[in-house]
Design a protein around this motif. Structure first.
Motif, PDB file in Angstrom:
ATOM      1  N   ILE A   1       0.876  -1.169   0.000  1.00  0.00           N
ATOM      2  CA  ILE A   1       0.000   0.000   0.000  1.00  0.00           C
ATOM      3  C   ILE A   1       0.912   1.218   0.000  1.00  0.00           C
ATOM      4  O   ILE A   1       1.401   1.657   1.039  1.00  0.00           O
ATOM      5  N   ARG A   2       1.150   1.776  -1.153  1.00  0.00           N
ATOM      6  CA  ARG A   2       2.140   2.833  -1.312  1.00  0.00           C
ATOM      7  C   ARG A   2       1.555   4.190  -0.939  1.00  0.00           C
ATOM      8  O   ARG A   2       0.496   4.579  -1.409  1.00  0.00           O
ATOM      9  N   PHE A   3       2.284   4.882  -0.073  1.00  0.00           N
ATOM     10  CA  PHE A   3       1.959   6.257   0.311  1.00  0.00           C
ATOM     11  C   PHE A   3       0.523   6.386   0.826  1.00  0.00           C
ATOM     12  O   PHE A   3      -0.165   7.382   0.566  1.00  0.00           O
ATOM     13  N   GLY A   4       0.079   5.382   1.565  1.00  0.00           N
ATOM     14  CA  GLY A   4      -1.226   5.448   2.200  1.00  0.00           C
ATOM     15  C   GLY A   4      -1.195   6.316   3.440  1.00  0.00           C
ATOM     16  O   GLY A   4      -0.139   6.537   4.047  1.00  0.00           O
ATOM     17  N   HIS A   5      -2.350   6.812   3.843  1.00  0.00           N
ATOM     18  CA  HIS A   5      -2.452   7.670   5.019  1.00  0.00           C
ATOM     19  C   HIS A   5      -2.779   6.826   6.247  1.00  0.00           C
ATOM     20  O   HIS A   5      -3.552   5.871   6.177  1.00  0.00           O
ATOM     21  N   ILE A   6      -2.199   7.216   7.373  1.00  0.00           N
ATOM     22  CA  ILE A   6      -2.447   6.533   8.641  1.00  0.00           C
ATOM     23  C   ILE A   6      -3.046   7.539   9.606  1.00  0.00           C
ATOM     24  O   ILE A   6      -2.475   8.608   9.834  1.00  0.00           O
ATOM     25  N   TYR A   7      -4.205   7.189  10.181  1.00  0.00           N
ATOM     26  CA  TYR A   7      -4.932   8.091  11.068  1.00  0.00           C
ATOM     27  C   TYR A   7      -4.977   7.522  12.479  1.00  0.00           C
ATOM     28  O   TYR A   7      -5.160   6.320  12.686  1.00  0.00           O
TER      29      TYR A   7
ATOM     30  N   VAL B   1       5.187   4.472  13.501  1.00  0.00           N
ATOM     31  CA  VAL B   1       4.320   5.390  14.238  1.00  0.00           C
ATOM     32  C   VAL B   1       4.795   5.467  15.679  1.00  0.00           C
ATOM     33  O   VAL B   1       4.941   4.428  16.342  1.00  0.00           O
ATOM     34  N   HIS B   2       5.032   6.683  16.150  1.00  0.00           N
ATOM     35  CA  HIS B   2       5.377   6.899  17.555  1.00  0.00           C
ATOM     36  C   HIS B   2       4.086   6.924  18.373  1.00  0.00           C
ATOM     37  O   HIS B   2       3.121   7.600  18.020  1.00  0.00           O
ATOM     38  N   ILE B   3       4.068   6.185  19.472  1.00  0.00           N
ATOM     39  CA  ILE B   3       2.859   6.044  20.284  1.00  0.00           C
ATOM     40  C   ILE B   3       2.859   7.096  21.386  1.00  0.00           C
ATOM     41  O   ILE B   3       3.831   7.192  22.141  1.00  0.00           O
ATOM     42  N   PRO B   4       1.810   7.897  21.502  1.00  0.00           N
ATOM     43  CA  PRO B   4       1.764   8.906  22.573  1.00  0.00           C
ATOM     44  C   PRO B   4       1.839   8.252  23.949  1.00  0.00           C
ATOM     45  O   PRO B   4       1.405   7.118  24.155  1.00  0.00           O
ATOM     46  N   ALA B   5       2.404   8.980  24.894  1.00  0.00           N
ATOM     47  CA  ALA B   5       2.519   8.474  26.263  1.00  0.00           C
ATOM     48  C   ALA B   5       1.134   8.213  26.847  1.00  0.00           C
ATOM     49  O   ALA B   5       0.146   8.861  26.481  1.00  0.00           O
ATOM     50  N   ASP B   6       1.062   7.251  27.757  1.00  0.00           N
ATOM     51  CA  ASP B   6      -0.164   6.877  28.482  1.00  0.00           C
ATOM     52  C   ASP B   6      -1.214   6.245  27.575  1.00  0.00           C
ATOM     53  O   ASP B   6      -2.379   6.116  27.971  1.00  0.00           O
ATOM     54  N   THR B   7      -0.834   5.837  26.368  1.00  0.00           N
ATOM     55  CA  THR B   7      -1.787   5.157  25.494  1.00  0.00           C
ATOM     56  C   THR B   7      -2.031   3.748  26.010  1.00  0.00           C
ATOM     57  O   THR B   7      -1.094   3.009  26.302  1.00  0.00           O
ATOM     58  N   GLU B   8      -3.293   3.375  26.140  1.00  0.00           N
ATOM     59  CA  GLU B   8      -3.650   2.029  26.555  1.00  0.00           C
ATOM     60  C   GLU B   8      -4.127   1.181  25.374  1.00  0.00           C
ATOM     61  O   GLU B   8      -3.919  -0.028  25.357  1.00  0.00           O
ATOM     62  N   ARG B   9      -4.733   1.830  24.404  1.00  0.00           N
ATOM     63  CA  ARG B   9      -5.319   1.106  23.263  1.00  0.00           C
ATOM     64  C   ARG B   9      -4.999   1.894  22.003  1.00  0.00           C
ATOM     65  O   ARG B   9      -5.483   3.017  21.825  1.00  0.00           O
ATOM     66  N   LEU B  10      -4.172   1.324  21.142  1.00  0.00           N
ATOM     67  CA  LEU B  10      -3.719   2.016  19.939  1.00  0.00           C
ATOM     68  C   LEU B  10      -4.607   1.618  18.763  1.00  0.00           C
ATOM     69  O   LEU B  10      -4.609   0.463  18.331  1.00  0.00           O
ATOM     70  N   VAL B  11      -5.383   2.601  18.253  1.00  0.00           N
ATOM     71  CA  VAL B  11      -6.318   2.366  17.153  1.00  0.00           C
ATOM     72  C   VAL B  11      -5.845   3.190  15.954  1.00  0.00           C
ATOM     73  O   VAL B  11      -5.845   4.419  15.997  1.00  0.00           O
ATOM     74  N   LEU B  12      -5.418   2.506  14.893  1.00  0.00           N
ATOM     75  CA  LEU B  12      -4.933   3.165  13.681  1.00  0.00           C
ATOM     76  C   LEU B  12      -5.812   2.765  12.501  1.00  0.00           C
ATOM     77  O   LEU B  12      -6.245   1.608  12.402  1.00  0.00           O
ATOM     78  N   THR B  13      -6.065   3.718  11.627  1.00  0.00           N
ATOM     79  CA  THR B  13      -6.837   3.455  10.411  1.00  0.00           C
ATOM     80  C   THR B  13      -5.938   3.705   9.204  1.00  0.00           C
ATOM     81  O   THR B  13      -5.328   4.779   9.079  1.00  0.00           O
ATOM     82  N   PHE B  14      -5.857   2.721   8.311  1.00  0.00           N
ATOM     83  CA  PHE B  14      -5.026   2.801   7.112  1.00  0.00           C
ATOM     84  C   PHE B  14      -5.935   3.087   5.911  1.00  0.00           C
ATOM     85  O   PHE B  14      -6.893   2.339   5.656  1.00  0.00           O
ATOM     86  N   VAL B  15      -5.617   4.168   5.204  1.00  0.00           N
ATOM     87  CA  VAL B  15      -6.445   4.622   4.083  1.00  0.00           C
ATOM     88  C   VAL B  15      -5.598   4.644   2.823  1.00  0.00           C
ATOM     89  O   VAL B  15      -4.551   5.317   2.772  1.00  0.00           O
ATOM     90  N   ASP B  16      -6.022   3.896   1.828  1.00  0.00           N
ATOM     91  CA  ASP B  16      -5.337   3.878   0.534  1.00  0.00           C
ATOM     92  C   ASP B  16      -5.780   5.092  -0.277  1.00  0.00           C
ATOM     93  O   ASP B  16      -6.969   5.262  -0.561  1.00  0.00           O
TER      94      ASP B  16
ATOM     95  N   VAL C   1      -9.906  -1.446   0.892  1.00  0.00           N
ATOM     96  CA  VAL C   1     -10.874  -1.027   1.899  1.00  0.00           C
ATOM     97  C   VAL C   1     -10.132  -0.314   3.030  1.00  0.00           C
ATOM     98  O   VAL C   1      -9.067  -0.776   3.483  1.00  0.00           O
ATOM     99  N   ASN C   2     -10.670   0.813   3.488  1.00  0.00           N
ATOM    100  CA  ASN C   2     -10.104   1.472   4.669  1.00  0.00           C
ATOM    101  C   ASN C   2     -10.107   0.488   5.833  1.00  0.00           C
ATOM    102  O   ASN C   2     -11.140  -0.118   6.142  1.00  0.00           O
ATOM    103  N   THR C   3      -8.974   0.331   6.474  1.00  0.00           N
ATOM    104  CA  THR C   3      -8.807  -0.730   7.474  1.00  0.00           C
ATOM    105  C   THR C   3      -8.414  -0.140   8.813  1.00  0.00           C
ATOM    106  O   THR C   3      -7.408   0.559   8.922  1.00  0.00           O
ATOM    107  N   THR C   4      -9.224  -0.432   9.833  1.00  0.00           N
ATOM    108  CA  THR C   4      -8.945   0.008  11.202  1.00  0.00           C
ATOM    109  C   THR C   4      -8.391  -1.167  11.989  1.00  0.00           C
ATOM    110  O   THR C   4      -8.985  -2.244  12.019  1.00  0.00           O
ATOM    111  N   LYS C   5      -7.242  -0.957  12.629  1.00  0.00           N
ATOM    112  CA  LYS C   5      -6.576  -2.002  13.394  1.00  0.00           C
ATOM    113  C   LYS C   5      -6.311  -1.523  14.818  1.00  0.00           C
ATOM    114  O   LYS C   5      -5.955  -0.357  15.033  1.00  0.00           O
ATOM    115  N   VAL C   6      -6.495  -2.430  15.765  1.00  0.00           N
ATOM    116  CA  VAL C   6      -6.077  -2.195  17.140  1.00  0.00           C
ATOM    117  C   VAL C   6      -4.768  -2.953  17.321  1.00  0.00           C
ATOM    118  O   VAL C   6      -4.759  -4.188  17.329  1.00  0.00           O
TER     119      VAL C   6
END
Length: 1080
Positions: free
Chosen positions: A408-414, A431-446, A452-457
């Motif tokens: 997935i070339r040059f996709g956006h990560i939210y 991706v650098h994870i902010p301090a005090d993060t308990e649950r990291l939810v990222l969405t990958f957008v082509d 398909v836009n994909t949300t991953k924990v």
């Protein structure tokens, strides 16, 4: 009958004995909840309910019923409550047991059927003390507005895109929000009693409810007796959470005693207040619980860290066997990085100004005797409390297509609504994870919208460092053209030889534009279905398949398929919404009968990564065009801002599976690997064939810590074979190997004793076909039986025993993965666990001088010769006054034979990079000695590397032809020099990337196959030279007479040695040794 009933009710006064006039007959109203248990209690007053819902309550109800918002009947709560048909229902906080407050109650009323009741009586005068006067109507019971019983306010509620908002909750804002009514399916609403006098302006709000979500969890803290502490929690939702509850070790704290809100303050602490604390946030849509925080309370004179180090064994080089311990291991000690109090009172802050950890406070240097040399090592002798090592948390990975691995070339990560990163040309990301993060939810957008836009924990290592994840995205289905004015159907599921799992039905005139206008014309529709009957799609599952229940607990779902929908106009320039879309589910595809009653439609919240309920499934009463003999369930939904949906069932039959990863198949506790990603695919078996699963139901991942990982899995106690699972592991993108199950199953190697292992039916993927990869295994997830002793110690744990799983001792049963490595050995003078950045120690001789940034350096060494050989790098201080001549560490590696050239082998050898030491005061050029084993001589040095070293003085002396010495370069040279340098927040990841580039012989590629003739730094020749002409000495040695003398000497020596052995058997130890001297 329908025409007679109203007449009967009109005559109830004349015929009171008629059964239809009995109080127990009638129609129940909806549930009303007009108050919350704040202040002095919960008051569901009948006059207030009549004001807000005048047309929904009869004049003389015959019964009243109350329950909590958690569906517990009032009489079953154990609380003191009151009810009256004239006044309603109320609960007073002061009447409850100490520490308890009223629950949140809702009420309903039983009303006679019929519409011939007399008009409602007066609600009574304004309450005493009310100063409000009304020009029209009269003052309501709350004395905050006027009400006119003969007037009705009509209105419409729309979403931001103009679409009607069904079931929107309408409030009046007069100081505080008060619930009035809900909109109907078309967005319309009516509010009776609003006066049109124009003297009082009221603001009505339509709110779309969303459950609360925790954005700030309480954090672990350590305090001494008598000190104070504050624990903080924050949740967001719509409306904003109106209530926070705090629990200590699972028990609700009394808000009247602790006076808490989103912050809990504990003063003058004592030992009893130690334990786990969590908060529970509530709004009208539901509840959510935070992650628990641990509060440790120690005595004022007690040491917060145990000064005695724990045992920690480091492996010594292959030529450093210790006779005293009969092993290659030496105890260097370690101090567990537990939090401690520090030297000062932290005060009342949500997060302490400085976090203190136990660590090494004193070290000693020991000299270890090895074969021909002494090896220095530093040993921890005392632990103390100091500021914790600062760390960074990072996730790295690669985003590729699930079908063919296309990047997935040059996709956006939210992260939420914020774009925080992009994928590279090869799909890689960091991706650098902010301090005090308990649950990291990222969405990958082509950006090209091919996927398909994909949300991953994504799980990550909270101790710091980087974890590598492979992200798989589904390719979008090619769009089909629909007529908006016609009924359209789209199948969900395209498994060959099997029917679709479900079918979408889109009625005519359903599509509308973003501004709410009806759309007419052709529609481009792309519906992508993730079919759980295809196991290869499991890694592309969205999120982690969890939801929040009414109590605020996060619970798992069992999926029967996910689908993403994209609707655009004919030119594919405008995105379209759709309403009243039906989903027809084929019940024959649901093989577990109890799931049919629990099946629901869910949509994914991309900000939280949680699934939220959209609606239920009900028996389909419509006439189907095909497969009429089958039973279908139908669910309804609308397609607006959310485009990803799920056919799911909440699943309560849960267990946890214990897994550990190791550096080798020796499976030593000291060789456990942290940061390995363990994945588990839950399989749903086909009916009657437990060994032949038909579909997967859930995909979970976890990251190994110092004590392995516990992964959730579905299980069943009554039917041990009801669920099975595939488990696989990877480290840095490289798959780890599972323990073999054939030709002979070894319980000691698997890590699970018999007979439980047979019950679990352990099978590695190559059990039947050796050509299949060895990187996964399958098990039957048999829930442990409490009455069976052999099943109480892992590797399967019941859901209520999660903590027991997480804290299980190394000796407890567990499944194992290991890394297949060639001979490789690392030794650091200052011990450091690369999997645990918190184990880093400030020392000038530390191999890694900066715990925030790890720099790995490798060089490629080529050997001309028929044998594979070991190569060592001996790394010492070169130019720094504090470390010159002192050992940093040793690295050993064995060369890999070239597949095409039998007299050639190559190795990638690590050396310590030059650079600043831990104090960041001045650099050190590491003195590196490259020493191949055996009779070798240096044949050549990379010309560009030699030129660099000559131009960057000082230059190391190379008097030994059998080795090479250099002062390591400060610059990150590339493959043209034969040097490979990578910097990362995780030392293991840095080494993996650098090693992959070295194998590939490039500065940006990667390979697991050694390319021997590309990017080489050093070449040694280890071929023994053939003798062309014999010397005089050799000719004498090879003469017949000399050969005979040699034979006689050997015979005499063998006889002498045999006699000496016999004497040693019969004589005491004090007898003199026999010395044999061969003579002519």
């Amino acid at each position: 009958k329908k025409s007679i009933l109203p007449c009967l009710y009109c005559c109830c006064k004349l015929l009171p004995q008629h059964p239809f006039c009995y109080p127990d007959h009638g129609e129940w109203t909806t549930w009303f909840n007009v108050d919350h248990p704040g202040g002095n209690g919960d008051h569901e007053r009948l006059d207030a309910i009549r004001f807000y819902f005048r047309d929904k309550v009869c004049e003389r109800p015959t019964r009243i019923e109350a329950r909590t918002t958690d569906w517990v009947l009032a009489q079953n709560t154990g609380q003191v409550v009151h009810a009256s048909l004239q006044e309603g229902f109320w609960c007073l906080n002061k009447e409850q047991p100490a520490g308890k407050t009223c629950l949140n109650y809702a009420v309903r009323f039983l009303c006679p059927i019929g519409k011939c009741s007399s008009s409602p009586g007066e609600l009574g005068p304004a309450p005493g003390g009310c100063n409000l006067t009304c020009s029209m109507g009269r003052v309501n019971a709350e004395c905050d507005s006027c009400m006119c019983e003969d007037h009705v306010l009509h209105g419409m509620v729309s979403l931001a895109d103009g679409a009607p908002a069904a079931e929107a909750t309408v409030y009046v804002q007069s100081g505080t929000l008060k619930l009035l009514t809900e909109s109907n399916s078309n967005g319309g609403f009516r509010i009776p009693g609003v006066c049109p006098d124009g003297n009082y302006r009221q603001r009505f709000l339509a709110i779309k409810f969303t459950k609360p979500y925790i954005v700030k969890d309480p954090v672990d803290k350590v305090r001494r007796i008598g000190q104070s502490v504050i624990l903080c929690c924050k949740a967001v939702g719509n409306p904003a959470p109106a209530q926070y509850l705090w629990y200590h070790n699972g028990t609700l704290l009394d808000s009247s005693v602790y006076k808490y809100n989103s912050k809990l303050v504990l003063r003058n602490l004592n030992i009893d207040q130690a334990g786990e604390y969590f908060c529970k946030a509530r709004n009208d849509a539901g509840s959510v619980k935070s992650h628990p925080a641990k509060l440790s309370v120690i005595a004022s004179d007690e040491a917060s860290c145990d000064p005695r180090p724990e045992s920690y064994f480091t492996r010594l080089p292959h030529d450093c066997f210790q006779n005293a311990t009969n092993s290659f291991y030496y105890d260097v000690g370690k101090c567990p990085a537990n939090t401690c109090t520090g030297k000062t009172d932290q005060g009342l802050q949500c997060k302490d100004r400085a976090i203190y950890c136990c660590g090494v406070s004193k070290m000693e240097t020991r000299e270890i005797s090895c074969s021909g040399y002494t090896l220095p090592t530093k040993v921890a002798v005392e632990c103390g409390c100091s500021v914790c090592t600062e760390i960074k948390m990072t996730v790295r990975g690669r985003a590729t297509a699930a079908d063919n691995g296309e990047p997935i070339r040059f996709g956006h990560i939210y992260l939420g609504n914020n774009r925080i990163s992009m994928t590279g040309y090869k799909g890689t990301f960091s991706v650098h994870i902010p301090a005090d993060t308990e649950r990291l939810v990222l969405t990958f957008v082509d950006r090209l919208q091919k996927f398909v836009n994909t949300t991953k924990v994504l799980p990550f290592n909270k101790k710091g460092g980087a974890v590598f994840h492979e992200i798989k995205l589904l390719r979008k289905k090619a769009p089909v053209t629909l007529e908006s004015s016609e009924t359209n159907t789209i199948p969900l599921g395209d498994m060959e030889g099997d029917d679709p799992i479900a079918e979408l039905e889109i009625p005519p005139n359903t599509f509308y534009r973003q501004n709410g206008e009806l759309y007419t014309g052709k529609v481009k529709a792309s519906v992508t279905f993730l079919d759980p009957r295809n196991i290869s799609t499991a890694t592309a599952a969205q999120s982690d398949l969890n939801y929040i229940n009414e109590e605020g607990d996060m619970l798992p779902l069992h999926t029967y398929g996910m689908f993403s929908m994209d609707f655009t106009d004919e030119t594919a320039t405008e995105s379209l919404n759709a309403g009243k879309v039906r989903v027809h589910l084929d019940s024959a595809q649901v093989r577990i009968p109890e799931h049919l009653q629990q099946m629901k439609l869910w949509s994914l919240n991309p900000e939280t990564g949680l699934w939220e309920e959209e609606g239920d499934f009900k028996p389909d009463q419509s006439t189907r065009r095909k497969r009429e003999e089958r039973i279908f369930l139908v669910g309804n939904m609308e397609i607006r801002e959310r485009r990803l949906f799920n056919l799911d069932v909440p699943e309560s039959r849960r267990c946890y599976v214990k897994v550990r990863a190791y550096r080798s198949e020796r499976f030593l506790p000291s060789e456990q690997v942290e940061g390995a990603v363990i994945s588990l695919i839950n399989m749903e078996p086909a009916s009657g064939y437990s060994s032949n699963p038909r579909a997967w139901g859930r995909f979970d991942s976890a990251v190994t810590g110092p004590n392995g990982a516990c992964l959730p899995a579905f299980c069943d106690e009554q039917r041990p074979d009801a669920y099975s699972a595939y488990i696989l592991a990877s480290l840095g993108g490289e798959e780890l190997e599972a323990v073999p199950s054939s030709p002979r199953l070894n319980p000691n190697a698997v890590g699970v004793p018999q007979p439980y292992l047979n019950k679990l039916n352990y099978r590695r993927t190559d059990h039947v076909d050796p050509r299949i990869k060895k990187t996964a295994f399958s098990i039957t997830v048999a829930r442990p039986s409490p009455s069976t002793a052999g099943e109480s110690n892992g590797p399967i744990y019941a859901s209520e025993n999660l903590r027991e799983c997480e804290q299980a001792h190394y000796s407890a049963a567990h499944f194992r993965f290991y890394r297949v490595e060639r001979d490789r050995y690392d030794y650091n003078t200052v011990p450091f666990n690369e999997n645990d950045p918190m184990s880093w120690t400030e020392d000038y001789q530390a191999w890694w001088p900066n715990p925030m940034e790890y720099r790995a350096c490798y060089m490629k060494v080529k050997i001309n010769g028929p044998q594979e050989v070991n190569i060592r790098s001996r790394n010492m201080g070169g130019t720094h006054p504090y470390t010159v001549g002192k050992l940093y560490g040793i690295r050993d590696v064995r060369t890999i034979r070239d597949m095409e050239q039998s007299n050639l082998s190559t190795a990638c050898l690590e050396f310590k990079c030059s650079g600043m030491l831990y104090d960041q005061d001045r650099v050190d050029r590491t003195l590196v000695r490259i020493i191949p084993q055996g009779k070798c001589y240096r044949e050549s040095v990379n010309s560009m590397l030699q030129e660099y070293l000559v131009n960057h003085l000082p230059l190391a002396v190379n008097n030994e032809s059998g080795e090479y010495t250099m002062l390591a370069p400060l610059d990150p040279l590339g493959h043209n020099y034969g040097i490979y340098t990578v910097t990362d927040q995780n030392p293991s990841i840095a080494k993996e990337i650098a090693l992959g580039r070295c194998f590939d012989g490039t500065s940006d590629g990667t390979s697991r196959v050694m390319k021997s003739n590309v990017g080489v730094a050093l070449t040694f020749n280890c071929v023994e030279r053939e003798v062309v002409q014999q010397s005089l000495f050799q000719s004498l040695q090879n003469s017949p007479r000399q050969r005979e003398r040699t034979r006689i000497r050997r015979q005499q020596r063998d006889i002498c040695i045999g006699q000496a052995k016999m004497r040693r058997v019969t004589q005491r130890r004090s007898s003199p040794r026999v010395q044999c001297t061969p003579t002519d």
